[in-house]
Scaffold this motif. Sequence first.
Motif, PDB file in Angstrom:
ATOM      1  N   ILE A  22      -0.248  -5.885   5.218  1.00  0.00           N
ATOM      2  CA  ILE A  22       0.577  -5.556   4.052  1.00  0.00           C
ATOM      3  C   ILE A  22       1.534  -4.409   4.396  1.00  0.00           C
ATOM      4  O   ILE A  22       1.287  -3.625   5.316  1.00  0.00           O
ATOM      5  N   GLN A  23       2.625  -4.332   3.650  1.00  0.00           N
ATOM      6  CA  GLN A  23       3.532  -3.204   3.795  1.00  0.00           C
ATOM      7  C   GLN A  23       2.805  -1.919   3.411  1.00  0.00           C
ATOM      8  O   GLN A  23       1.936  -1.922   2.539  1.00  0.00           O
ATOM      9  N   HIS A  24       3.202  -0.803   4.041  1.00  0.00           N
ATOM     10  CA  HIS A  24       2.535   0.462   3.745  1.00  0.00           C
ATOM     11  C   HIS A  24       3.545   1.601   3.817  1.00  0.00           C
ATOM     12  O   HIS A  24       4.333   1.689   4.753  1.00  0.00           O
ATOM     13  N   TYR A  25       3.503   2.463   2.810  1.00  0.00           N
ATOM     14  CA  TYR A  25       4.375   3.632   2.768  1.00  0.00           C
ATOM     15  C   TYR A  25       3.533   4.887   2.565  1.00  0.00           C
ATOM     16  O   TYR A  25       2.545   4.873   1.822  1.00  0.00           O
ATOM     17  N   VAL A  26       3.944   5.970   3.234  1.00  0.00           N
ATOM     18  CA  VAL A  26       3.337   7.288   3.009  1.00  0.00           C
ATOM     19  C   VAL A  26       4.391   8.148   2.323  1.00  0.00           C
ATOM     20  O   VAL A  26       5.510   8.290   2.825  1.00  0.00           O
ATOM     21  N   ILE A  27       4.039   8.698   1.168  1.00  0.00           N
ATOM     22  CA  ILE A  27       4.987   9.500   0.384  1.00  0.00           C
ATOM     23  C   ILE A  27       4.492  10.937   0.329  1.00  0.00           C
ATOM     24  O   ILE A  27       3.341  11.196  -0.052  1.00  0.00           O
ATOM     25  N   ASP A  28       5.340  11.867   0.706  1.00  0.00           N
ATOM     26  CA  ASP A  28       4.994  13.285   0.693  1.00  0.00           C
ATOM     27  C   ASP A  28       5.344  13.874  -0.674  1.00  0.00           C
ATOM     28  O   ASP A  28       6.516  14.127  -0.960  1.00  0.00           O
ATOM     29  N   TRP A  29       4.322  14.076  -1.470  1.00  0.00           N
ATOM     30  CA  TRP A  29       4.501  14.677  -2.792  1.00  0.00           C
ATOM     31  C   TRP A  29       3.796  16.025  -2.876  1.00  0.00           C
ATOM     32  O   TRP A  29       3.319  16.439  -3.928  1.00  0.00           O
ATOM     33  N   GLY A  37       0.826  -1.203   0.000  1.00  0.00           N
ATOM     34  CA  GLY A  37       0.000   0.000   0.000  1.00  0.00           C
ATOM     35  C   GLY A  37       0.859   1.250   0.000  1.00  0.00           C
ATOM     36  O   GLY A  37       1.837   1.352   0.735  1.00  0.00           O
ATOM     37  N   VAL A  38       0.487   2.211  -0.861  1.00  0.00           N
ATOM     38  CA  VAL A  38       1.165   3.502  -0.893  1.00  0.00           C
ATOM     39  C   VAL A  38       0.120   4.596  -0.773  1.00  0.00           C
ATOM     40  O   VAL A  38      -0.847   4.632  -1.539  1.00  0.00           O
ATOM     41  N   THR A  39       0.318   5.477   0.200  1.00  0.00           N
ATOM     42  CA  THR A  39      -0.581   6.607   0.391  1.00  0.00           C
ATOM     43  C   THR A  39       0.186   7.887   0.110  1.00  0.00           C
ATOM     44  O   THR A  39       1.301   8.083   0.608  1.00  0.00           O
ATOM     45  N   LEU A  40      -0.400   8.752  -0.694  1.00  0.00           N
ATOM     46  CA  LEU A  40       0.244  10.008  -1.067  1.00  0.00           C
ATOM     47  C   LEU A  40      -0.272  11.147  -0.199  1.00  0.00           C
ATOM     48  O   LEU A  40      -1.484  11.336  -0.073  1.00  0.00           O
ATOM     49  N   LYS A  41       0.642  11.896   0.384  1.00  0.00           N
ATOM     50  CA  LYS A  41       0.271  13.134   1.064  1.00  0.00           C
ATOM     51  C   LYS A  41       0.454  14.257   0.053  1.00  0.00           C
ATOM     52  O   LYS A  41       1.577  14.569  -0.345  1.00  0.00           O
ATOM     53  N   LEU A  42      -0.665  14.844  -0.368  1.00  0.00           N
ATOM     54  CA  LEU A  42      -0.622  15.815  -1.452  1.00  0.00           C
ATOM     55  C   LEU A  42      -0.920  17.235  -1.006  1.00  0.00           C
ATOM     56  O   LEU A  42      -0.563  18.189  -1.689  1.00  0.00           O
ATOM     57  N   SER A  43      -1.614  17.388   0.110  1.00  0.00           N
ATOM     58  CA  SER A  43      -1.909  18.730   0.604  1.00  0.00           C
ATOM     59  C   SER A  43      -2.103  18.678   2.105  1.00  0.00           C
ATOM     60  O   SER A  43      -2.160  17.598   2.696  1.00  0.00           O
ATOM     61  N   ASP A  44      -2.201  19.844   2.718  1.00  0.00           N
ATOM     62  CA  ASP A  44      -2.404  19.900   4.169  1.00  0.00           C
ATOM     63  C   ASP A  44      -3.849  20.216   4.521  1.00  0.00           C
ATOM     64  O   ASP A  44      -4.151  20.629   5.635  1.00  0.00           O
ATOM     65  N   VAL A  45      -4.751  20.036   3.554  1.00  0.00           N
ATOM     66  CA  VAL A  45      -6.176  20.278   3.796  1.00  0.00           C
ATOM     67  C   VAL A  45      -6.739  19.124   4.631  1.00  0.00           C
ATOM     68  O   VAL A  45      -6.639  17.968   4.250  1.00  0.00           O
ATOM     69  N   ASP A  46      -7.335  19.462   5.755  1.00  0.00           N
ATOM     70  CA  ASP A  46      -7.895  18.433   6.632  1.00  0.00           C
ATOM     71  C   ASP A  46      -9.398  18.563   6.826  1.00  0.00           C
ATOM     72  O   ASP A  46     -10.046  17.663   7.343  1.00  0.00           O
ATOM     73  N   GLU A  47      -9.949  19.699   6.461  1.00  0.00           N
ATOM     74  CA  GLU A  47     -11.375  19.907   6.672  1.00  0.00           C
ATOM     75  C   GLU A  47     -12.003  20.528   5.439  1.00  0.00           C
ATOM     76  O   GLU A  47     -11.353  21.210   4.660  1.00  0.00           O
ATOM     77  N   CYS A  48     -13.296  20.279   5.299  1.00  0.00           N
ATOM     78  CA  CYS A  48     -14.070  20.838   4.210  1.00  0.00           C
ATOM     79  C   CYS A  48     -15.015  21.880   4.809  1.00  0.00           C
ATOM     80  O   CYS A  48     -15.533  21.684   5.905  1.00  0.00           O
ATOM     81  N   ASN A  49     -15.232  22.990   4.112  1.00  0.00           N
ATOM     82  CA  ASN A  49     -16.100  24.011   4.684  1.00  0.00           C
ATOM     83  C   ASN A  49     -17.575  23.733   4.430  1.00  0.00           C
ATOM     84  O   ASN A  49     -18.434  24.564   4.701  1.00  0.00           O
ATOM     85  N   CYS A  62     -10.622  13.984   0.040  1.00  0.00           N
ATOM     86  CA  CYS A  62      -9.598  12.951   0.169  1.00  0.00           C
ATOM     87  C   CYS A  62      -8.252  13.567   0.520  1.00  0.00           C
ATOM     88  O   CYS A  62      -8.083  14.779   0.463  1.00  0.00           O
ATOM     89  N   CYS A  63      -7.301  12.716   0.853  1.00  0.00           N
ATOM     90  CA  CYS A  63      -5.905  13.101   1.074  1.00  0.00           C
ATOM     91  C   CYS A  63      -5.673  13.887   2.363  1.00  0.00           C
ATOM     92  O   CYS A  63      -4.662  14.577   2.508  1.00  0.00           O
ATOM     93  N   SER A  64      -6.584  13.818   3.322  1.00  0.00           N
ATOM     94  CA  SER A  64      -6.392  14.503   4.597  1.00  0.00           C
ATOM     95  C   SER A  64      -5.544  13.640   5.526  1.00  0.00           C
ATOM     96  O   SER A  64      -5.252  12.475   5.241  1.00  0.00           O
ATOM     97  N   THR A  65      -5.157  14.220   6.679  1.00  0.00           N
ATOM     98  CA  THR A  65      -4.401  13.463   7.679  1.00  0.00           C
ATOM     99  C   THR A  65      -5.198  12.252   8.157  1.00  0.00           C
ATOM    100  O   THR A  65      -4.641  11.165   8.368  1.00  0.00           O
ATOM    101  N   LYS A  66      -6.503  12.426   8.327  1.00  0.00           N
ATOM    102  CA  LYS A  66      -7.362  11.312   8.751  1.00  0.00           C
ATOM    103  C   LYS A  66      -7.322  10.184   7.722  1.00  0.00           C
ATOM    104  O   LYS A  66      -7.312   9.000   8.078  1.00  0.00           O
TER     105      LYS A  66
END
Length: 355
Positions: free
Chosen positions: A67-74, A31-43, A49-53
């Motif tokens: 399974i193996q899991h990686y978080v990639i900061d892009w 599993g690979v999870t991409l961190k794409l922005s610092d948005v955590d809440e919707c107004n 998608c792509c929040s810290t949660k």
Amino acid sequence: MEKRVVVGLSGGVDSSTAAYLLKEQGFEVIGVTLKLSDVDECNIDKQVCCSTKDILDAKKVASFLGIQHYVIDWQDIFREKVIQYFIEGYKAGLTPNPCSICNRDVKTGLLAKFAKKVLKADFLATGHYIKTDVHFGQKVLKRGKDTQKDQSYFLALVEREVIDMLIFPLGDYTKEEVRSIAEKNKIPVSQKSESFEICFTAGKTPEEYFKSLNIPLKEGKIVHISGKVLGRHKGLEAYTVGQRKGLSVSWKEPLYVIEKNPENNLLIVGEKDYLLTDKVVAKDFNFLVPIEKWENVSVQGRYKQKPVEIESFDYKEDSITFYFKEKQYKFAPGQILAVYQNDILLGGGIIERSI
């Protein structure tokens, strides 16, 4: 030897179920999870998608599946390739589609190359509702079984070389079936709601998003197609071709946005019939199937739009003009034009104009 597959694990029910199904089929799943922005809440009351949660949810799913899991900061790549594209497109008077660009340059295209080169994977899998098949002597993308969830439109710009590496475990399932599989097998996110909004705008309209970045909108004239000045617009970024509501001008008949003229900062409006056109032009075309093999072509100018049948098309240099069998309402310049033969995705380009 079992095949290795990287799954784009977003933390949602779709990608999590895709990972589960692949493991059940005997793949070595990473599993690979991409961190794409610092948005955590919707107004607004919608999931993005792509929040810290989401990252934490993806970790839970990976642990549950073993399974193996990686978080990639892009984030830097995403800002350059997608957010800047979005901003520059709107400033140029277009209605850009950041999700398709993200799939081409980040979430699908770049991740597939990363999975192959760095993680030595044989495949990249995602939770898209898309099928694959072999036609014209090559692998092709097709509409998913669930017509309400089919997401092939968003992959119209993905490079041909990437397609051969992609697999879509959910292509032959409906959303209800996927949710049922997740619930039955107690996948941690089985009850999680879907994400609907553009991830980095957090539910804001383009106008609100630009204001949040302190990018000023330039007011200008609203002009009827006859030349009569009717009022003032808030900034061209706040409008799109075909829009009716929010014009705040009076006229004897309902008015629609016919065109945005960024050179003179004009918003051109008119009656609905002025939106009718018999052709559309797409540039920067991405061929997933060679054009000489195309037959019975239809096009789609936005997600979930009913396919529009094409009478003929004309390819010149970097653009293709598609002639409709029947007149259609204009497609918004900047959006993606996906081209199909029945349910096979032939390719796509960026709408330059509907004439």
